[in-house]
Design a protein around this motif. Sequence first.
Motif, short mmCIF file in Angstrom:
data_model
loop_
_atom_site.label_atom_id
_atom_site.label_comp_id
_atom_site.label_asym_id
_atom_site.label_seq_id
_atom_site.Cartn_x
_atom_site.Cartn_y
_atom_site.Cartn_z
N LEU A 274 0.80 -1.23 0.00
CA LEU A 274 0.00 0.00 0.00
C LEU A 274 0.83 1.28 0.00
O LEU A 274 0.66 2.15 -0.86
CB LEU A 274 -0.94 0.01 1.22
N GLN A 275 1.73 1.37 0.98
CA GLN A 275 2.37 2.67 1.18
C GLN A 275 3.39 3.01 0.10
O GLN A 275 3.51 4.17 -0.29
CB GLN A 275 3.04 2.72 2.55
N ILE A 276 4.13 2.02 -0.38
CA ILE A 276 5.11 2.31 -1.42
C ILE A 276 4.46 2.86 -2.67
O ILE A 276 4.88 3.91 -3.19
CB ILE A 276 5.97 1.07 -1.73
N PRO A 277 3.42 2.22 -3.23
CA PRO A 277 2.78 2.81 -4.42
C PRO A 277 2.23 4.21 -4.16
O PRO A 277 2.39 5.10 -5.01
CB PRO A 277 1.65 1.82 -4.73
N ALA A 278 1.59 4.42 -2.99
CA ALA A 278 1.04 5.74 -2.69
C ALA A 278 2.14 6.78 -2.52
O ALA A 278 2.01 7.93 -2.97
CB ALA A 278 0.18 5.67 -1.44
N THR A 279 3.25 6.39 -1.88
CA THR A 279 4.34 7.32 -1.66
C THR A 279 5.04 7.67 -2.98
O THR A 279 5.37 8.83 -3.23
CB THR A 279 5.36 6.74 -0.67
N VAL A 280 5.28 6.66 -3.80
CA VAL A 280 5.90 6.91 -5.11
C VAL A 280 5.05 7.88 -5.92
O VAL A 280 5.56 8.83 -6.53
CB VAL A 280 6.08 5.58 -5.88
N THR A 281 3.75 7.66 -5.92
CA THR A 281 2.84 8.53 -6.66
C THR A 281 2.93 9.97 -6.16
O THR A 281 3.06 10.92 -6.95
CB THR A 281 1.40 8.02 -6.53
#
Length: 385
Positions: A274-281
């Motif tokens: 969850l957090q990696i995709p949201a943070t990358v975005t």
Amino acid sequence: MISTHSFARRGVEVAHSLVMKRSDDEPDVHQIPPMAALIFLLTCAIFFVLLAAISYTYGHLITTLCMVESPSTNAYVPIESVEPADDAPPAYTEDGVPKPVDAEVNLVRTQPITASLRATVLHLRARAGFWSRFRGLSVYLVWNFARSVIVGILSAASSNPFLVIFASIVAEIALANIHMTWIHVIISEPSAKRWHQRIPTPFLKSWRKIAPAVALWAVTSQIVTILPMLVAGSFGAMRRFDDPNFEPGMKEAYATAGQLFMAMFLTLLLVVLLQIPATVTMVRVAASMLPEEDETIVPFDRTFGGLTTPEIVGGQGKIGIVEAWRSFTWECRRRLLRTVVKVAAIIMTTWILFSIVAMVEAHALFGPAFGEMMKSLHGISHRGS
């Protein structure tokens, strides 16, 4: 969220109750020596400072650079920094005369800078100085302090944890421009401007552009932060700490440590999903809004492969949420995941070493009084949450 004064007052009360004698009707309660408590608390303080430094440099700074660096962008290095092969023939001119080596000629770097933690730290030190591993720390602290104040104001009237979660999300969205400023500071070359001079303007227009990506990141961050502790605290020794009749001992201490490790592994799983995709975005949307006059400290394709159009020619001047994630290639995702695994290993190793030191100190300093110490520390964290 309680105020600093209230937290200090409660801490003093708990510490006072640990070192003062109990009443005559509680002769079975062990007393904790003040010096033993001081040594143990100093050990905890040193550990948390060390963990915070590791988390900031490797968990925030380097991973953010990894999310921004574009492997398709040619990164150049001076030719004198590359050692030629022993059997490499010399370069010749058309007349058969060996070419002189020009120190200004550059060669293409084949490996991304952020592929190695050590190489990234050395690159930052060469470009931004010795303290570059803490670059952006001032705006980071201001951002976190402002977030704490907003959360405290919004959730002061209630102790409902869901209200605190909602307040945290609202605070993150409200401070979206400050968050973006932090990203701009750490991904760009050193600037003579103060961080507050680099807040994007017009303020409201910039906020509207970055707010949706920050909102997505804020929601996933709360899920990753809260869910593992809710699961770990729903059974075993951690569930019984609120029971006034519960007397924890060393067995419960080991069980609690096991539950905390389980919470850490669950946190890691949620971070990856969850957090990696949201943070990358969010990071890439913010990076797309970096002012043209600021050069990035790592190779960065401002056009995202032609997906963005500058405002001066009628574009939005930023990348969209979906495009921000899609433009992050699988090669970049694997590189980021490797970086996250390395950082997690460093943090886990540090945590394990601290746990060993803490257990040894607990046996040596507290003995049978360790259960009272555990209940007192849990009381501080419970009342301070």
